[in-house]
Design a protein around this motif. Structure first.
Motif, PDB file in Angstrom:
ATOM      1  N   TYR A 137      13.677  -2.631   3.318  1.00 47.91           N
ATOM      2  CA  TYR A 137      12.330  -3.157   3.544  1.00 47.91           C
ATOM      3  C   TYR A 137      11.462  -3.101   2.276  1.00 47.91           C
ATOM      4  CZ  TYR A 137      12.642  -3.732   8.614  1.00 47.91           C
ATOM      5  OH  TYR A 137      12.949  -4.163   9.875  1.00 47.91           O
ATOM      6  N   GLY A 138      12.064  -2.778   1.134  1.00 49.70           N
ATOM      7  CA  GLY A 138      11.318  -2.830  -0.110  1.00 49.70           C
ATOM      8  C   GLY A 138      10.611  -1.555  -0.499  1.00 49.70           C
ATOM      9  N   GLY A 139      10.919  -0.459   0.179  1.00 49.36           N
ATOM     10  CA  GLY A 139      10.291   0.818  -0.146  1.00 49.36           C
ATOM     11  C   GLY A 139      11.272   1.775  -0.797  1.00 49.36           C
ATOM     12  N   HIS A 140      10.821   3.005  -0.992  1.00 55.64           N
ATOM     13  CA  HIS A 140      11.673   4.062  -1.542  1.00 55.64           C
ATOM     14  C   HIS A 140      11.984   5.045  -0.424  1.00 55.64           C
ATOM     15  CE1 HIS A 140      13.214   7.092  -4.353  1.00 55.64           C
ATOM     16  NE2 HIS A 140      12.509   7.987  -3.681  1.00 55.64           N
ATOM     17  N   GLY A 141      13.265   5.327  -0.225  1.00 56.45           N
ATOM     18  CA  GLY A 141      13.663   6.270   0.808  1.00 56.45           C
ATOM     19  C   GLY A 141      14.624   7.296   0.271  1.00 56.45           C
ATOM     20  N   VAL A 142      14.553   8.514   0.813  1.00 55.57           N
ATOM     21  CA  VAL A 142      15.415   9.582   0.321  1.00 55.57           C
ATOM     22  C   VAL A 142      15.656  10.599   1.429  1.00 55.57           C
ATOM     23  CG1 VAL A 142      13.439  10.897  -0.568  1.00 55.57           C
ATOM     24  CG2 VAL A 142      15.701  11.300  -1.531  1.00 55.57           C
ATOM     25  N   TRP A 143      16.879  11.129   1.472  1.00 57.77           N
ATOM     26  CA  TRP A 143      17.162  12.247   2.354  1.00 57.77           C
ATOM     27  C   TRP A 143      16.606  13.520   1.729  1.00 57.77           C
ATOM     28  CZ3 TRP A 143      18.307  11.634   7.165  1.00 57.77           C
ATOM     29  CH2 TRP A 143      19.069  10.548   7.601  1.00 57.77           C
ATOM     30  N   THR A 189       6.797   5.196   0.591  1.00 58.27           N
ATOM     31  CA  THR A 189       7.874   6.175   0.435  1.00 58.27           C
ATOM     32  C   THR A 189       8.248   6.730   1.797  1.00 58.27           C
ATOM     33  OG1 THR A 189       7.125   6.842  -1.769  1.00 58.27           O
ATOM     34  CG2 THR A 189       8.535   8.391  -0.575  1.00 58.27           C
ATOM     35  N   LEU A 190       9.535   6.818   2.059  1.00 57.53           N
ATOM     36  CA  LEU A 190      10.009   7.397   3.318  1.00 57.53           C
ATOM     37  C   LEU A 190      10.820   8.649   3.004  1.00 57.53           C
ATOM     38  CD1 LEU A 190      11.352   5.466   6.374  1.00 57.53           C
ATOM     39  CD2 LEU A 190      12.416   7.600   5.658  1.00 57.53           C
ATOM     40  N   LEU A 191      10.306   9.803   3.433  1.00 59.74           N
ATOM     41  CA  LEU A 191      10.977  11.083   3.261  1.00 59.74           C
ATOM     42  C   LEU A 191      11.710  11.413   4.557  1.00 59.74           C
ATOM     43  CD1 LEU A 191       8.005  13.044   1.616  1.00 59.74           C
ATOM     44  CD2 LEU A 191       9.840  11.780   0.450  1.00 59.74           C
ATOM     45  N   ASP A 197      13.609  22.597  -0.164  1.00 59.70           N
ATOM     46  CA  ASP A 197      12.248  22.683  -0.687  1.00 59.70           C
ATOM     47  C   ASP A 197      12.081  21.909  -1.986  1.00 59.70           C
ATOM     48  OD1 ASP A 197      12.104  24.428   1.402  1.00 59.70           O
ATOM     49  OD2 ASP A 197      11.468  26.174   0.257  1.00 59.70           O
ATOM     50  N   GLU A 198      13.015  22.064  -2.892  1.00 58.09           N
ATOM     51  CA  GLU A 198      12.871  21.470  -4.216  1.00 58.09           C
ATOM     52  C   GLU A 198      12.806  19.948  -4.143  1.00 58.09           C
ATOM     53  OE1 GLU A 198      15.222  21.329  -8.529  1.00 58.09           O
ATOM     54  OE2 GLU A 198      15.939  22.633  -6.908  1.00 58.09           O
ATOM     55  N   THR A 199      13.698  19.366  -3.354  1.00 55.65           N
ATOM     56  CA  THR A 199      13.690  17.911  -3.204  1.00 55.65           C
ATOM     57  C   THR A 199      12.394  17.433  -2.561  1.00 55.65           C
ATOM     58  OG1 THR A 199      16.095  17.917  -2.955  1.00 55.65           O
ATOM     59  CG2 THR A 199      14.934  15.933  -2.250  1.00 55.65           C
ATOM     60  N   LEU A 200      11.933  18.155  -1.543  1.00 54.18           N
ATOM     61  CA  LEU A 200      10.709  17.754  -0.858  1.00 54.18           C
ATOM     62  C   LEU A 200       9.521  17.760  -1.808  1.00 54.18           C
ATOM     63  CD1 LEU A 200       9.234  17.012   1.756  1.00 54.18           C
ATOM     64  CD2 LEU A 200       8.966  19.457   2.218  1.00 54.18           C
ATOM     65  N   ARG A 201       9.364  18.819  -2.559  1.00 57.18           N
ATOM     66  CA  ARG A 201       8.234  18.904  -3.478  1.00 57.18           C
ATOM     67  C   ARG A 201       8.288  17.785  -4.526  1.00 57.18           C
ATOM     68  NH1 ARG A 201       4.488  22.566  -4.996  1.00 57.18           N
ATOM     69  NH2 ARG A 201       5.354  24.170  -3.607  1.00 57.18           N
ATOM     70  N   THR A 202       9.456  17.599  -5.113  1.00 56.37           N
ATOM     71  CA  THR A 202       9.601  16.587  -6.160  1.00 56.37           C
ATOM     72  C   THR A 202       9.320  15.190  -5.621  1.00 56.37           C
ATOM     73  OG1 THR A 202      11.245  17.928  -7.325  1.00 56.37           O
ATOM     74  CG2 THR A 202      11.212  15.576  -7.823  1.00 56.37           C
ATOM     75  N   ILE A 220       0.848  -1.197   0.000  1.00 51.34           N
ATOM     76  CA  ILE A 220       0.000   0.000   0.000  1.00 51.34           C
ATOM     77  C   ILE A 220       0.879   1.241   0.000  1.00 51.34           C
ATOM     78  CG2 ILE A 220      -2.095  -0.997   0.980  1.00 51.34           C
ATOM     79  CD1 ILE A 220      -1.159  -0.171   3.733  1.00 51.34           C
ATOM     80  N   PRO A 221       0.473   2.299  -0.706  1.00 49.27           N
ATOM     81  CA  PRO A 221       1.326   3.478  -0.897  1.00 49.27           C
ATOM     82  C   PRO A 221       1.230   4.512   0.209  1.00 49.27           C
ATOM     83  CG  PRO A 221      -0.649   3.697  -2.229  1.00 49.27           C
ATOM     84  CD  PRO A 221      -0.750   2.362  -1.534  1.00 49.27           C
ATOM     85  N   VAL A 222       1.731   4.173   1.378  1.00 46.08           N
ATOM     86  CA  VAL A 222       1.783   5.124   2.487  1.00 46.08           C
ATOM     87  C   VAL A 222       3.045   5.979   2.355  1.00 46.08           C
ATOM     88  CG1 VAL A 222       2.104   5.312   4.994  1.00 46.08           C
ATOM     89  CG2 VAL A 222       0.414   3.712   4.056  1.00 46.08           C
ATOM     90  N   ILE A 223       2.919   7.273   2.664  1.00 42.47           N
ATOM     91  CA  ILE A 223       4.065   8.181   2.685  1.00 42.47           C
ATOM     92  C   ILE A 223       4.433   8.440   4.140  1.00 42.47           C
ATOM     93  CG2 ILE A 223       4.937  10.449   2.024  1.00 42.47           C
ATOM     94  CD1 ILE A 223       2.783  10.489  -0.170  1.00 42.47           C
ATOM     95  N   ILE A 224       5.691   8.265   4.473  1.00 42.51           N
ATOM     96  CA  ILE A 224       6.175   8.520   5.829  1.00 42.51           C
ATOM     97  C   ILE A 224       7.137   9.707   5.775  1.00 42.51           C
ATOM     98  CG2 ILE A 224       7.439   7.606   7.804  1.00 42.51           C
ATOM     99  CD1 ILE A 224       6.658   4.778   6.803  1.00 42.51           C
ATOM    100  N   CYS A 225       6.813  10.756   6.506  1.00 41.01           N
ATOM    101  CA  CYS A 225       7.709  11.908   6.643  1.00 41.01           C
ATOM    102  C   CYS A 225       8.323  11.844   8.031  1.00 41.01           C
ATOM    103  CB  CYS A 225       6.937  13.215   6.451  1.00 41.01           C
ATOM    104  SG  CYS A 225       7.936  14.692   6.752  1.00 41.01           S
ATOM    105  N   VAL A 226       9.610  11.524   8.095  1.00 42.78           N
ATOM    106  CA  VAL A 226      10.280  11.435   9.387  1.00 42.78           C
ATOM    107  C   VAL A 226      11.176  12.651   9.560  1.00 42.78           C
ATOM    108  CG1 VAL A 226      12.068   9.922   8.393  1.00 42.78           C
ATOM    109  CG2 VAL A 226      11.807  10.077  10.875  1.00 42.78           C
ATOM    110  N   LEU A 227      11.015  13.357  10.688  1.00 35.72           N
ATOM    111  CA  LEU A 227      11.816  14.531  11.037  1.00 35.72           C
ATOM    112  C   LEU A 227      13.044  14.051  11.809  1.00 35.72           C
ATOM    113  CD1 LEU A 227      10.524  17.215  10.099  1.00 35.72           C
ATOM    114  CD2 LEU A 227       8.804  15.509  10.604  1.00 35.72           C
ATOM    115  N   VAL A 228      14.210  14.228  11.212  1.00 37.43           N
ATOM    116  CA  VAL A 228      15.439  13.658  11.759  1.00 37.43           C
ATOM    117  C   VAL A 228      16.272  14.760  12.405  1.00 37.43           C
ATOM    118  CG1 VAL A 228      17.510  12.325  11.239  1.00 37.43           C
ATOM    119  CG2 VAL A 228      15.400  11.894   9.960  1.00 37.43           C
TER     120      VAL A 228
END
Length: 538
Positions: A496-502, A523-525, A506-511, A453-461
């Motif tokens: 774990y089979g998902g997409h993750g990115v640092w 997706t893990l942001l 702003d530009e990276t976040l929007r894209t 399922i396409p859940v988006i996770i925004c983790v504040l690091v």
């Protein structure tokens, strides 16, 4: 052949339940089989706590009580946190535990303790399943879980009761209790009608009970007709579209927001509490208005919290009470002639505007709200990020921001998001979580992978328990036990089979957010922010 487990499962199906969550053990195998055969998809999780939050997310999506299954001993004990959350956050949850038969329990002690005694302080009721009474027990359990303020109900199911054949007669429907509302009458009604009819500066505060009563339309009509500004608890966000000028947003944990809202409330000459339970509010909402303030409390239950004074109490659902109050007031009567609520809304917008320069959590939340569709369901874990995002994220409808706002436990946002997306299957879902909170439930990323399922996770690091560190500094205490190392979350997501990115701009976040909306998997942001990024933010 009909077993005891079959009756339990069929009654849950009749109540609308289509999913069950948990971790199996030998003592619940018959229950698992019966649930599956009855049409409840069993979802294997990595921790019972996550299973309970997934069940809650599903309830927010389809309205059916959540179902959590755990084996005896450690399984039942693992679930205590999420059961307590259901108790405080008003979530209907049927918690099924396996147990050894009573005779065996007298001489066989391995993993055996009294589940009912452990759970009774945090459930509305606890039953021990018995042949000959299963239909009655299930009717009671479901009715109690859904009645008044919803909550968890526990059913301990001995192995023999689950597995053995039974000749018990039972109804294949759920005979739900009548939902009619008793007539509102008495001196408190007369007082309430007079107060609202005469008020020049009425204001409303709404909360979790109004959400659970589906009172959004009634509250919206009432506020618009009489130009009554609305403050909500965090759980009440969206009862009035938060983009509307009369919506003053959520309150309860942000000192900055309270600094604007509480003075306005104290200027009111008629405070309407609409299904408002202060269990969500921080301590400065204890006696937030003067003793002589004119306060009307519309409540479905007896309020015993002692948090504030009330002038008139209407024991009623919200919608019929608002209908009576509305009839008592001339719709052309002016409300807040000096325009203070509009000024407060402007002040709040300025107070929680994105950081003017640079990169920070406020900027992240504003941009994601801009990118994500209007029907997005957001979940928020406990921590500094939750307080800020709850002020920034505007919800057009109720149940579009899910969180633990009474128990305020960590480890809830990701499974809440998973459960909602699994059951709803349509609305985009984004989970906001701190790095420490995500570490608590990293194993559920494998559950997310398996569910596809396409859940988006925004983790504040920020490698810190930021809210606790803020409290340490504000009380001039040393920095102890709040800092930790940085985890490579994008690498973990990939493992774990998902997409993750640092994400650090702003530009990276929007894209990445826009691409996440088109992705089939999760997706893990991983949004890096500076230490002390929350200073002065909320």
């Amino acid at each position: 052949m009909t077993t005891g487990a079959d009756i339990i499962a069929q009654k849950l199906h009749a109540a609308g339940c289509r999913h069950a969550f948990g971790i199996p053990g030998g003592e619940v195998l018959a229950l698992m089989q019966a649930l599956d055969e009855a049409g409840l998809k069993f979802v294997l999780v990595k921790h019972e706590n996550a299973g309970g939050f997934m069940a809650e997310g599903g309830w927010h999506a389809d309205g059916a009580p959540g179902v959590l299954l755990a084996t005896l001993g450690p399984g039942a004990a693992n679930a205590i946190n999420v059961v307590a959350n259901a108790w405080q956050d008003r979530v209907p949850l049927i918690f099924l535990t396996g147990c050894v038969d009573q005779g065996e329990a007298e001489s066989y002690t391995h993993q055996v303790f009294d589940h009912q005694q452990l759970l009774r302080p945090v459930v509305k009721a606890s039953f021990s399943a018995r042949h000959g009474a299963l239909d009655a027990i299930m009717e009671k359990a479901l009715a109690i879980a859904l009645d008044g303020q919803p909550g968890p109900v526990h059913i301990d199911v001995p192995i023999k009761v689950a597995e053995a054949e039974t000749t018990e007669t039972w109804s294949k429907t759920f005979q739900s209790a009548p939902t009619g509302t008793a007539p509102i009458a008495g001196t408190d009604l007369d007082t309430a009608l007079e107060l609202f009819a005469k008020a020049e500066r009425p204001i409303a505060i709404a909360g979790v009970d109004a959400v659970n009563e589906a009172a959004s339309a009634a509250i919206t009509d009432f506020c618009l007709k009489h130009r009554v500004p609305l403050v909500t608890s965090y759980k009440g966000k969206g009862l009035l579209d938060e983009n509307h000028a009369l919506a003053l947003g959520g309150a309860g944990l942000s000192p900055k927001a309270d600094g604007h809202l509480l003075p306005l409330i104290n200027k009111s000459d008629c405070i309407l509490l609409l299904g408002y339970d202060p269990i969500e509010m921080r301590i400065n909402w204890r006696n937030p208005w003067a003793e002589e303030a004119k306060v009307i409390d519309v409540t479905p239950v007896l309020r015993t919290h002692g948090m504030h004074s009330v002038t008139a109490t209407l024991r009623s659902a919200v919608a019929p009470a608002l209908e009576k109050l509305s009839e008592a007031r001339d719709p052309d009567k002016p409300s807040w002639p000096d325009g203070e609520p509009a000024q407060v809304r402007e002040d709040l917008d300025r107070a929680f505007a994105p950081e003017p320069t640079g990169w920070g959590p406020g900027r992240i939340f504003h941009m994601l709200r801009e990118v994500m569709p209007a029907d997005t369901v957001a979940t928020a874990d406990s921590g500094a990020h939750r307080i800020l995002v709850s002020q920034i994220w505007r919800c057009p409808l109720p149940r579009q921001m899910l969180q633990s706002s009474a128990l305020c436990t960590m480890g809830c946002a990701v499974p809440l998001a998973m459960g909602h997306r699994l059951v709803d299957g349509q609305s985009p879902v984004i989970a906001f979580v701190g790095d420490a909170g995500l570490e608590m439930c990293l194993g559920e990323l494998s559950t997310l992978r398996d569910l596809k399922i396409p859940v988006i996770i925004c983790v504040l690091v920020d490698t810190s328990l930021s809210l606790i560190e803020l409290k340490q500094r504000s009380s001039q205490r040393p920095n102890v036990g709040v800092d930790f190392g940085e985890t490579d979350f994008p690498a973990v997501a990939k493992a774990y089979g998902g997409h993750g990115v640092w994400v650090e701009n702003d530009e990276t976040l929007r894209t990445e957010a826009e691409e996440a909306l088109r992705r089939d998997g999760f997706t893990l942001l991983a949004c890096r922010i500076s230490r002390r990024a929350y200073d002065g933010a909320f």
